[in-house]
Design an enzyme around this catalytic site. Sequence first.
Site, PDB file in Angstrom:
ATOM      1  N   PHE A   1       3.730  -4.846   7.647  1.00  0.00           N
ATOM      2  CA  PHE A   1       4.890  -3.974   7.909  1.00  0.00           C
ATOM      3  C   PHE A   1       4.986  -2.874   6.847  1.00  0.00           C
ATOM      4  CE2 PHE A   1       9.551  -4.010   6.606  1.00  0.00           C
ATOM      5  CZ  PHE A   1       9.872  -2.867   7.333  1.00  0.00           C
TER       6      PHE A   1
ATOM      7  N   ASP B   1      -7.038  -6.093   4.402  1.00  0.00           N
ATOM      8  CA  ASP B   1      -6.061  -7.040   4.960  1.00  0.00           C
ATOM      9  C   ASP B   1      -6.821  -8.139   5.695  1.00  0.00           C
ATOM     10  OD1 ASP B   1      -3.874  -8.159   6.677  1.00  0.00           O
ATOM     11  OD2 ASP B   1      -2.746  -6.464   5.855  1.00  0.00           O
TER      12      ASP B   1
ATOM     13  N   ASP C   1     -10.012 -11.381   2.813  1.00  0.00           N
ATOM     14  CA  ASP C   1      -8.996 -12.168   2.110  1.00  0.00           C
ATOM     15  C   ASP C   1      -9.098 -11.805   0.628  1.00  0.00           C
ATOM     16  OD1 ASP C   1      -7.542 -14.082   0.761  1.00  0.00           O
ATOM     17  OD2 ASP C   1      -8.357 -15.790   1.880  1.00  0.00           O
ATOM     18  N   VAL C   2      -8.094 -11.131   0.099  1.00  0.00           N
ATOM     19  CA  VAL C   2      -8.180 -10.650  -1.287  1.00  0.00           C
ATOM     20  C   VAL C   2      -8.074 -11.794  -2.299  1.00  0.00           C
ATOM     21  CG1 VAL C   2      -7.333  -8.350  -0.694  1.00  0.00           C
ATOM     22  CG2 VAL C   2      -5.704 -10.085  -1.511  1.00  0.00           C
TER      23      VAL C   2
ATOM     24  N   TYR D   1       6.537 -19.031  -2.632  1.00  0.00           N
ATOM     25  CA  TYR D   1       6.640 -17.568  -2.635  1.00  0.00           C
ATOM     26  C   TYR D   1       7.222 -17.075  -3.959  1.00  0.00           C
ATOM     27  CZ  TYR D   1       8.030 -12.894  -0.922  1.00  0.00           C
ATOM     28  OH  TYR D   1       8.198 -11.535  -0.747  1.00  0.00           O
TER      29      TYR D   1
ATOM     30  N   GLU E   1      -5.392  -5.923 -21.440  1.00  0.00           N
ATOM     31  CA  GLU E   1      -6.506  -5.146 -20.884  1.00  0.00           C
ATOM     32  C   GLU E   1      -6.172  -3.664 -20.785  1.00  0.00           C
ATOM     33  OE1 GLU E   1      -9.413  -6.830 -20.164  1.00  0.00           O
ATOM     34  OE2 GLU E   1      -8.318  -8.554 -20.981  1.00  0.00           O
TER      35      GLU E   1
ATOM     36  N   THR F   1      13.918  -5.439   3.204  1.00  0.00           N
ATOM     37  CA  THR F   1      13.615  -4.156   3.835  1.00  0.00           C
ATOM     38  C   THR F   1      13.261  -4.398   5.300  1.00  0.00           C
ATOM     39  OG1 THR F   1      12.817  -3.299   1.727  1.00  0.00           O
ATOM     40  CG2 THR F   1      12.108  -2.124   3.701  1.00  0.00           C
TER      41      THR F   1
HETATM   42  P1  NAD Z   1       3.871  -8.516   6.047  1.00  0.00           P
HETATM   43  O1  NAD Z   1       3.666  -9.966   6.276  1.00  0.00           O
HETATM   44  O2  NAD Z   1       4.148  -7.652   7.210  1.00  0.00           O
HETATM   45  O3  NAD Z   1       2.639  -7.891   5.272  1.00  0.00           O
HETATM   46  C1  NAD Z   1       1.829  -8.607   4.389  1.00  0.00           C
HETATM   47  C2  NAD Z   1       0.389  -8.247   4.674  1.00  0.00           C
HETATM   48  O4  NAD Z   1      -0.463  -8.926   3.736  1.00  0.00           O
HETATM   49  C3  NAD Z   1      -0.059  -8.674   6.071  1.00  0.00           C
HETATM   50  O5  NAD Z   1      -0.711  -7.597   6.701  1.00  0.00           O
HETATM   51  C4  NAD Z   1      -1.025  -9.827   5.815  1.00  0.00           C
HETATM   52  O6  NAD Z   1      -1.996  -9.955   6.824  1.00  0.00           O
HETATM   53  C5  NAD Z   1      -1.586  -9.430   4.464  1.00  0.00           C
HETATM   54  N1  NAD Z   1      -2.129 -10.544   3.698  1.00  0.00           N
HETATM   55  C6  NAD Z   1      -1.519 -11.717   3.384  1.00  0.00           C
HETATM   56  N2  NAD Z   1      -2.337 -12.487   2.650  1.00  0.00           N
HETATM   57  C7  NAD Z   1      -3.500 -11.785   2.487  1.00  0.00           C
HETATM   58  C8  NAD Z   1      -4.725 -12.049   1.829  1.00  0.00           C
HETATM   59  N3  NAD Z   1      -4.948 -13.195   1.167  1.00  0.00           N
HETATM   60  N4  NAD Z   1      -5.690 -11.098   1.857  1.00  0.00           N
HETATM   61  C9  NAD Z   1      -5.484  -9.927   2.503  1.00  0.00           C
HETATM   62  N5  NAD Z   1      -4.353  -9.630   3.158  1.00  0.00           N
HETATM   63  C10 NAD Z   1      -3.362 -10.552   3.137  1.00  0.00           C
HETATM   64  O7  NAD Z   1       5.054  -8.409   4.962  1.00  0.00           O
HETATM   65  P2  NAD Z   1       5.776  -7.124   4.373  1.00  0.00           P
HETATM   66  O8  NAD Z   1       7.221  -7.255   4.650  1.00  0.00           O
HETATM   67  O9  NAD Z   1       5.074  -5.884   4.778  1.00  0.00           O
HETATM   68  O10 NAD Z   1       5.599  -7.371   2.803  1.00  0.00           O
HETATM   69  C11 NAD Z   1       4.607  -6.671   2.067  1.00  0.00           C
HETATM   70  C12 NAD Z   1       4.749  -7.005   0.592  1.00  0.00           C
HETATM   71  O11 NAD Z   1       6.047  -6.621   0.127  1.00  0.00           O
HETATM   72  C13 NAD Z   1       4.598  -8.492   0.275  1.00  0.00           C
HETATM   73  O12 NAD Z   1       3.889  -8.615  -0.940  1.00  0.00           O
HETATM   74  C14 NAD Z   1       6.013  -8.963   0.090  1.00  0.00           C
HETATM   75  O13 NAD Z   1       6.094 -10.040  -0.797  1.00  0.00           O
HETATM   76  C15 NAD Z   1       6.684  -7.718  -0.473  1.00  0.00           C
HETATM   77  N6  NAD Z   1       8.118  -7.728  -0.170  1.00  0.00           N
HETATM   78  C16 NAD Z   1       8.588  -7.402   1.065  1.00  0.00           C
HETATM   79  C17 NAD Z   1       9.945  -7.444   1.318  1.00  0.00           C
HETATM   80  C18 NAD Z   1      10.516  -7.060   2.656  1.00  0.00           C
HETATM   81  O14 NAD Z   1      11.758  -7.154   2.829  1.00  0.00           O
HETATM   82  N7  NAD Z   1       9.759  -6.595   3.616  1.00  0.00           N
HETATM   83  C19 NAD Z   1      10.840  -7.838   0.312  1.00  0.00           C
HETATM   84  C20 NAD Z   1      10.322  -8.210  -0.920  1.00  0.00           C
HETATM   85  C21 NAD Z   1       8.957  -8.136  -1.166  1.00  0.00           C
END
Ligand code: NAD
Length: 349
Positions: free
Chosen positions: A11, A31, A56-57, A145, A163, A175
Amino acid sequence: MRVLITGGAGFLGSHLCDRFLDRGAEVLCVDDLSTGRLRNVEHRITDPRFSFVEADVSVRIPVDGPVDVVAHLASPASPPDYHRRPLETLAVGSRGTENALQFAAAHGARFLLASTSEVYGDPQVHPQEESYWGNVNPIGPRSVYDEAKRYAEALTSAYRRTEGVDTGIVRIFNTYGPRMRPHDGRVVTSFIAQALNGDPLTIYGDGAQTRSFCYVDDLVRGLVAMADSDDPGPTNLGNPDEHTMIELAEFVLRLTGSSSSVEFHPLPQDDPTRRRPSIERARRTLGWAPEIGTEEGLRRCVEYFRTRAADEVAAARAALIGGQMDGAPVARVPVTVPAMRASDTAATV
Ligand code: NAD
Ligand code: UDP
């Protein structure tokens, strides 16, 4: 400028890809599509400045060539997603973050960590300032988490100190916006999908818990400002406009024109009772503040789900009925929200 975005098909990540591409950058989106979707970035696939790498990172980051910015967003973010993938969530917060930091160190890149308001846990300080250390249950279901992100912050700080990596930590508060999955189990998507499908809105607990919701365009502008700066953070990014979940349900019912009822379900363990960012630091260091109000943002989001994602919303129905996507038993108490006038903004149930 060449930007690597982990989690770029998610997202937030996909909107960040768009923002950097729009200002002329080259974007490498990495991703594993575990919670993200190719459809979020497919409109960019033919752009020569955009590359998608499925990986997978937590294992490795298979990208060549120079990189100026690493934005590390890879991680499940929705509670049902990280409950379903607890070990993967811990892995991407730890090993995934270390791989991304090593990549940034090797390329002399600025490193941006997408941390979260969850590092504050169930906060005893309100609103949450960056100086607050938080109140997190280290062994509860949310800990996979919360603690992964806290570890990611510790690791990022250590790489900066030892580093010399140019790091920036942002703590993102709730969000929402287009490209969320309507069945991801987060409250905004759930309420909108339920309202559009004519199903009851599932309120957990008594609905008095609060969140502060930020529209995606504002948030992504903040991420880019942080990437452009040399601010180490941690810096809160979010909209301080705080609402109860009952108020959110009322907003959604009014904006959708739905006559859905609401149902009360048990509150998940360790669910934070209140959350609102202090954004003074972001204002001061980044000149950033949200511009889109909650009602306007929700209106845009409803419009997206009503038109461009209507099929998905209908398909999400089965997953959302009954709430609590882990299938836990729930006690239902149907309550009907009284009809609201268009001028109402915060009527109570
Ligand atoms: P999301 O689940 O839509 O996006 C996360 C993405 O990471 C996905 O595309 C998923 O496929 C990818 N992913 C997960 N594990 C992976 C891995 N091991 N290797 C490669 N890709 C991987 O969630 P989002 O809402 O877009 O959140 C994105 C980031 O922002 C996250 O780190 C989340 O913790 C942070 N965040 C989001 C919110 C929110 O309200 N949306 C709030 C706080 C923090
Ligand atoms: N919530 C709710 N109904 C739902 C989904 C969530 O009442 O169908 C509540 C949840 O218990 C929490 C708030 O809404 O108090 C925000 O939940 P979300 O999962 O969106 O985000 P987070 O808990 O991570 O802030």
